[in-house]
Design a protein around this motif. Structure first.
Motif, PDB file in Angstrom:
ATOM      1  N   VAL A  12       0.823  -1.133   0.009  1.00 55.52           N
ATOM      2  CA  VAL A  12      -0.008   0.028  -0.033  1.00 55.52           C
ATOM      3  C   VAL A  12       0.757   1.216  -0.078  1.00 55.52           C
ATOM      4  O   VAL A  12       0.668   2.175  -0.835  1.00 55.52           O
ATOM      5  CB  VAL A  12      -0.898   0.142   1.256  1.00 55.52           C
ATOM      6  CG1 VAL A  12      -1.625   1.369   1.371  1.00 55.52           C
ATOM      7  CG2 VAL A  12      -1.940  -1.040   0.959  1.00 55.52           C
ATOM      8  N   ILE A  13       1.702   1.150   0.684  1.00 57.43           N
ATOM      9  CA  ILE A  13       2.962   2.371   0.880  1.00 57.43           C
ATOM     10  C   ILE A  13       3.599   2.728  -0.645  1.00 57.43           C
ATOM     11  O   ILE A  13       3.569   3.623  -1.105  1.00 57.43           O
ATOM     12  CB  ILE A  13       3.933   2.331   1.973  1.00 57.43           C
ATOM     13  CG1 ILE A  13       3.216   2.418   3.356  1.00 57.43           C
ATOM     14  CG2 ILE A  13       4.948   3.412   1.861  1.00 57.43           C
ATOM     15  CD1 ILE A  13       4.168   1.891   4.393  1.00 57.43           C
ATOM     16  N   VAL A  64       9.324   4.044  -1.246  1.00 55.82           N
ATOM     17  CA  VAL A  64       9.766   2.769  -1.390  1.00 55.82           C
ATOM     18  C   VAL A  64      10.685   2.672  -0.246  1.00 55.82           C
ATOM     19  O   VAL A  64      10.425   1.565   0.565  1.00 55.82           O
ATOM     20  CB  VAL A  64      10.390   2.273  -2.715  1.00 55.82           C
ATOM     21  CG1 VAL A  64      11.261   1.174  -2.519  1.00 55.82           C
ATOM     22  CG2 VAL A  64       9.205   2.482  -3.732  1.00 55.82           C
ATOM     23  N   VAL A  65      11.389   3.409   0.020  1.00 59.57           N
ATOM     24  CA  VAL A  65      12.398   3.244   1.351  1.00 59.57           C
ATOM     25  C   VAL A  65      11.879   3.360   2.414  1.00 59.57           C
ATOM     26  O   VAL A  65      11.898   2.453   3.281  1.00 59.57           O
ATOM     27  CB  VAL A  65      13.542   4.565   1.105  1.00 59.57           C
ATOM     28  CG1 VAL A  65      14.084   4.573   2.429  1.00 59.57           C
ATOM     29  CG2 VAL A  65      14.424   4.538   0.022  1.00 59.57           C
ATOM     30  N   LEU A  66      10.921   4.352   2.749  1.00 56.48           N
ATOM     31  CA  LEU A  66       9.972   3.967   3.949  1.00 56.48           C
ATOM     32  C   LEU A  66       8.977   2.743   4.038  1.00 56.48           C
ATOM     33  O   LEU A  66       9.025   2.263   5.192  1.00 56.48           O
ATOM     34  CB  LEU A  66       9.106   5.332   3.954  1.00 56.48           C
ATOM     35  CG  LEU A  66       9.457   6.544   4.291  1.00 56.48           C
ATOM     36  CD1 LEU A  66       8.700   7.749   4.148  1.00 56.48           C
ATOM     37  CD2 LEU A  66       9.921   6.803   5.648  1.00 56.48           C
ATOM     38  N   SER A  89       2.232   3.309  12.933  1.00 59.99           N
ATOM     39  CA  SER A  89       3.377   4.272  12.066  1.00 59.99           C
ATOM     40  C   SER A  89       3.328   3.883  10.518  1.00 59.99           C
ATOM     41  O   SER A  89       3.262   4.694   9.819  1.00 59.99           O
ATOM     42  CB  SER A  89       4.689   3.412  12.791  1.00 59.99           C
ATOM     43  OG  SER A  89       4.553   2.088  12.303  1.00 59.99           O
ATOM     44  N   TRP A  90       2.386   2.783  10.382  1.00 59.70           N
ATOM     45  CA  TRP A  90       1.932   2.656   8.952  1.00 59.70           C
ATOM     46  C   TRP A  90       1.090   3.756   8.634  1.00 59.70           C
ATOM     47  O   TRP A  90       1.330   4.363   7.557  1.00 59.70           O
ATOM     48  CB  TRP A  90       1.300   1.209   8.585  1.00 59.70           C
ATOM     49  CG  TRP A  90       0.832   0.994   7.444  1.00 59.70           C
ATOM     50  CD1 TRP A  90       1.433   0.758   6.256  1.00 59.70           C
ATOM     51  CD2 TRP A  90      -0.692   1.500   6.941  1.00 59.70           C
ATOM     52  NE1 TRP A  90       0.568   0.403   5.265  1.00 59.70           N
ATOM     53  CE2 TRP A  90      -0.813   0.921   5.425  1.00 59.70           C
ATOM     54  CE3 TRP A  90      -1.792   1.567   7.602  1.00 59.70           C
ATOM     55  CZ2 TRP A  90      -1.801   1.209   5.145  1.00 59.70           C
ATOM     56  CZ3 TRP A  90      -2.895   2.034   6.846  1.00 59.70           C
ATOM     57  CH2 TRP A  90      -3.036   1.743   5.467  1.00 59.70           C
ATOM     58  N   GLY A  91       0.125   4.249   9.373  1.00 62.90           N
ATOM     59  CA  GLY A  91      -1.043   5.147   9.186  1.00 62.90           C
ATOM     60  C   GLY A  91      -0.161   6.637   9.056  1.00 62.90           C
ATOM     61  O   GLY A  91      -0.515   7.544   8.190  1.00 62.90           O
ATOM     62  N   ALA A  95      -0.495   8.914   5.967  1.00 56.03           N
ATOM     63  CA  ALA A  95      -0.946  10.253   6.068  1.00 56.03           C
ATOM     64  C   ALA A  95      -0.109  11.353   5.530  1.00 56.03           C
ATOM     65  O   ALA A  95      -0.390  12.472   5.123  1.00 56.03           O
ATOM     66  CB  ALA A  95      -1.256  10.369   7.775  1.00 56.03           C
ATOM     67  N   LEU A  96       1.231  11.077   5.785  1.00 60.56           N
ATOM     68  CA  LEU A  96       2.216  12.238   5.276  1.00 60.56           C
ATOM     69  C   LEU A  96       2.511  12.309   3.894  1.00 60.56           C
ATOM     70  O   LEU A  96       3.128  13.066   3.550  1.00 60.56           O
ATOM     71  CB  LEU A  96       3.567  12.013   5.951  1.00 60.56           C
ATOM     72  CG  LEU A  96       3.687  12.013   7.594  1.00 60.56           C
ATOM     73  CD1 LEU A  96       4.813  11.699   8.312  1.00 60.56           C
ATOM     74  CD2 LEU A  96       3.255  13.764   7.836  1.00 60.56           C
ATOM     75  N   GLY A  97       2.100  11.276   3.345  1.00 59.61           N
ATOM     76  CA  GLY A  97       2.082  11.073   1.772  1.00 59.61           C
ATOM     77  C   GLY A  97       1.184  12.341   1.153  1.00 59.61           C
ATOM     78  O   GLY A  97       1.698  12.901   0.082  1.00 59.61           O
TER      79      GLY A  97
END
Length: 156
Positions: A12-13, A64-66, A89-91, A95-97
């Protein structure tokens, strides 16, 4: 079960990262100008406006790194934080995207607006809306996860 959740989270990220990169480098630019990308970039160059794919490349690379870093950390057996902390942490990353997308896409979209006086900002935003909505939902998930992390007793 945890491995499948980690794989899903990483995917998803990464999907958000690549979606944002394609948006800022191509889709939103062409939607706003209502011309194919090659014609849009040519018009922007004639108007002495900049167009760069660097923002999208950096956005996708950071995503991708995150994603890989989050996936590695959360999949480790020694990861002592709870599932709620992993979800939080995933959220937060998702969210910062949205603000990161806005920051990295600003130059290209500003150039489109400066080049085309009748640019279609609504068409560009319609394409960007899923990214912003996803980030908003993820922010709520992160806040709920944070509340749960703080509410539960610490692991000793």
């Amino acid at each position: 079960m945890r491995i499948s959740v980690v794989i899903f989270g990483v995917l998803v990220i990464c999907m958000q990262a690549f979606f944002g990169a394609f948006l800022m480098n191509d889709w939103a630019v062409t939607a706003a100008s209502e011309l194919p990308l090659e014609e849009t970039v040519a018009e922007m160059r004639r108007a002495e406006q900049n167009y760069s794919k660097n923002g999208g490349i950096v956005f996708a690379s950071l995503g991708v790194v995150l994603a890989l870093g989050w996936g590695f950390l959360v999949s480790q057996r020694r990861f002592i934080a709870s599932n709620w902390a992993a979800l939080t942490s995933w959220g937060a990353i998702i969210a910062l995207g949205a603000p990161a997308y806005f920051f990295f896409s600003f130059a290209n979209m500003n150039s489109v607006g400066d080049t085309f006086y009748d640019w279609n900002s609504d068409a560009a935003f319609a394409l960007e809306e899923p990214l912003y909505v996803t980030s908003g939902i993820a922010a709520l998930i992160a806040v709920i996860g944070l509340v749960e992390v703080l509410r539960r007793p610490a692991i000793r």
